[in-house]
Scaffold this active site. Structure first.
Site, PDB file in Angstrom:
ATOM      1  N   MET B   1       1.478   2.836  -1.566  1.00 53.99           N
ATOM      2  CA  MET B   1       0.478   1.816  -1.276  1.00 53.99           C
ATOM      3  C   MET B   1      -0.807   2.479  -0.772  1.00 53.99           C
ATOM      4  O   MET B   1      -0.911   3.681  -0.685  1.00 53.99           O
ATOM      5  CB  MET B   1       1.013   0.822  -0.242  1.00 53.99           C
ATOM      6  N   CYS B   2      -1.717   1.642  -0.390  1.00 56.69           N
ATOM      7  CA  CYS B   2      -3.050   2.129  -0.046  1.00 56.69           C
ATOM      8  C   CYS B   2      -3.472   1.446   1.245  1.00 56.69           C
ATOM      9  O   CYS B   2      -2.712   0.681   1.832  1.00 56.69           O
ATOM     10  CB  CYS B   2      -4.049   1.771  -1.139  1.00 56.69           C
ATOM     11  N   GLN B   3      -4.659   1.743   1.692  1.00 56.16           N
ATOM     12  CA  GLN B   3      -5.216   0.993   2.818  1.00 56.16           C
ATOM     13  C   GLN B   3      -6.617   0.528   2.473  1.00 56.16           C
ATOM     14  O   GLN B   3      -7.368   1.216   1.772  1.00 56.16           O
ATOM     15  CB  GLN B   3      -5.211   1.838   4.099  1.00 56.16           C
ATOM     16  N   ILE B  78      -8.458   3.857   0.776  1.00 56.70           N
ATOM     17  CA  ILE B  78      -7.808   5.163   0.636  1.00 56.70           C
ATOM     18  C   ILE B  78      -6.524   4.943  -0.131  1.00 56.70           C
ATOM     19  O   ILE B  78      -5.816   3.958   0.066  1.00 56.70           O
ATOM     20  CB  ILE B  78      -7.559   5.866   1.993  1.00 56.70           C
TER      21      ILE B  78
END
Lengths: 296, 296
Positions: B1-3, B78
């Site tokens: 996953m990402c932020q 990110i």
């Protein structure tokens, strides 16, 4: 007016040396202090750095100068505003997506309102300068003649090619038609790039050089910086650099005659055609599967 | 996953403090090391900085952290790759132009192939994951589910609004429909921004805070950095910050319930609606000409 810088290579190459000289013209050694920008293709992706500040004092330009981003196609621009206020949305180069590809465009010149079919269209509002009849598929965000011309070029490509992405020859031929047409309205020096090509239109002023083996030293005109390309290249590297005014004072830059359109791929010019009104001949594409021929 | 990290303000504000903590999560305090990007609206223009390198060691991230770009709408991301290789063309946020405006999108989640009308369309090739039937008006350059979802969202807006640019309410309502529809296919946390709004969809995880007078000190969770906002603001400033995980450890972040869509404008949330399947109610727009109401 503005200044243009383009690079087309057969291997990803950094532009730090050329950009060092080009950057100085943005307010230091020349007057182009109304912003600057640079776009780097890396594979299908593209990075665009923009700053409405003068490039000679821009922290982002300082980063680009020192951070070697390797790219096969680069377009840079320093601006001396003629149409459109100094603002981020009017800072070149401009980017759009079409056919799942990014397209990059920068312009040096000044285009005026025509009396022909490129008259003010319904979607261009109260603009009094160059304002082609855009259909909405690509619209300018800012208010420069340059971004209008880019949108018009992409719209023409879309009209001609429909859902099928154009190849280099189709792009060149449609760019040639648009360069001839829009070029009647004023100075229309431009660079158009995709991930694997660079098109350059010399309306009034543009030069190029192809660096290839045997590589030698080059010395900037605008700063006392020398690079020995033989130390940073391999024998197969080919790098074409296009600039409004030659960047070095000890290399043999070729002047691109006013009214000529050029297609660069893999570091060499592969097509050239005249765009002066009344001249219709387009040079045929380079033939054969080997190295593209220089037509300069 | 990402932020994800987003900011929406009533006056142009720099994001250096929040970005400092966010940047550390890109390979230092967290695992999101597959590239990063940030987009800043400045008036109608937008600057997008992208780097496929980890943000914790990226020279471009170091510049963004230190160079105060003032913006009313920011979207940062990110990446921890799930679909699509680590490459520039797969690095968020993504940008497109429509109606002469720039649109910015970033996504945290993972979308799967559906069995509904969002099945593989003719223009999406051999893709086996999420691949909505795109008509060519907006096409992905890379191969992430995220960029497909962005193109699908813009296509839906274009289909609904035609040649007339949508207002905030129309954008919210169409984003709501797409969030409900695409949200059935997996995690679909996203940020969508224009020059004057920020839409945030909390599919699984997202929080926000509105900083306004009286301003206080804030301390980052990811680095030992404190800022006293009362020293760098005026009493009328309002700044909404949205993040996957709260960035500070001494402020009262609001958790955005999973399955909620939010519209931020001028530094406050002005609309909210649920996007969980089966729930159709959409909160009405803020009424009156005064300050927008928070609906949290």
């Amino acid at each position: 007016m503005c200044q243009l810088l383009g690079m087309n290579c057969n291997v990803p190459t950094d532009i730090c040396f050329s950009f060092t000289g080009f950057q100085a013209r943005g307010g230091a050694t020349d007057v182009h202090a109304d912003g600057w920008g640079i776009a780097f293709f890396e594979g299908k992706g593209v990075r665009v750095f923009l700053d409405p500040q003068p490039s000679c004092s821009s922290p982002i330009a300082a980063l680009v100068r020192q951070y070697p981003i390797r790219s096969k196609n680069v377009v840079a621009h320093i601006r001396k505003a003629t149409q459109g206020v100094v603002a981020l949305e009017n800072t070149h180069p401009f980017m759009r997506e079409a056919w799942g590809r990014y397209w990059i465009f920068a312009h040096n010149g000044n285009l005026h309102a025509p009396s022909t079919r490129l008259s003010t269209g319904p979607s261009t509002g109260l603009r009094t300068g160059f304002a082609p009849p855009l259909d909405g598929s690509f619209l300018p965000v800012g208010n420069t003649d340059s971004e209008y011309a880019f949108c018009w070029l992409l719209q023409t490509l879309r009209e001609e090619c429909g859902d099928t992405a154009p190849d280099h020859d189709q792009i060149f031929e449609i760019a040639h038609r648009v360069a001839r047409e829009v070029g009647t309205l004023g100075e229309f020096n431009f660079l158009l790039a995709g991930s694997d090509f660079l098109i350059a239109h010399a309306s009034t002023q543009l030069s190029y050089i192809v660096r290839k083996a045997p590589f030698a030293q080059a010395h900037l005109k605008d700063e006392d910086v020398t690079v020995d390309f033989s130390e940073v290249t391999t024998p197969d590297d080919r790098v074409a650099v296009v600039a409004t005014v030659p960047l070095t004072d000890n290399e043999d830059w070729q002047t691109m005659p006013p009214g000529t359109l050029w297609l660069f791929a893999e570091g060499v010019p592969v097509r050239q055609a005249t765009t002066v009104a009344g001249v219709k001949r387009t040079a045929p594409p380079a033939t054969g599967g080997g190295e593209a021929q220089e037509r300069s």
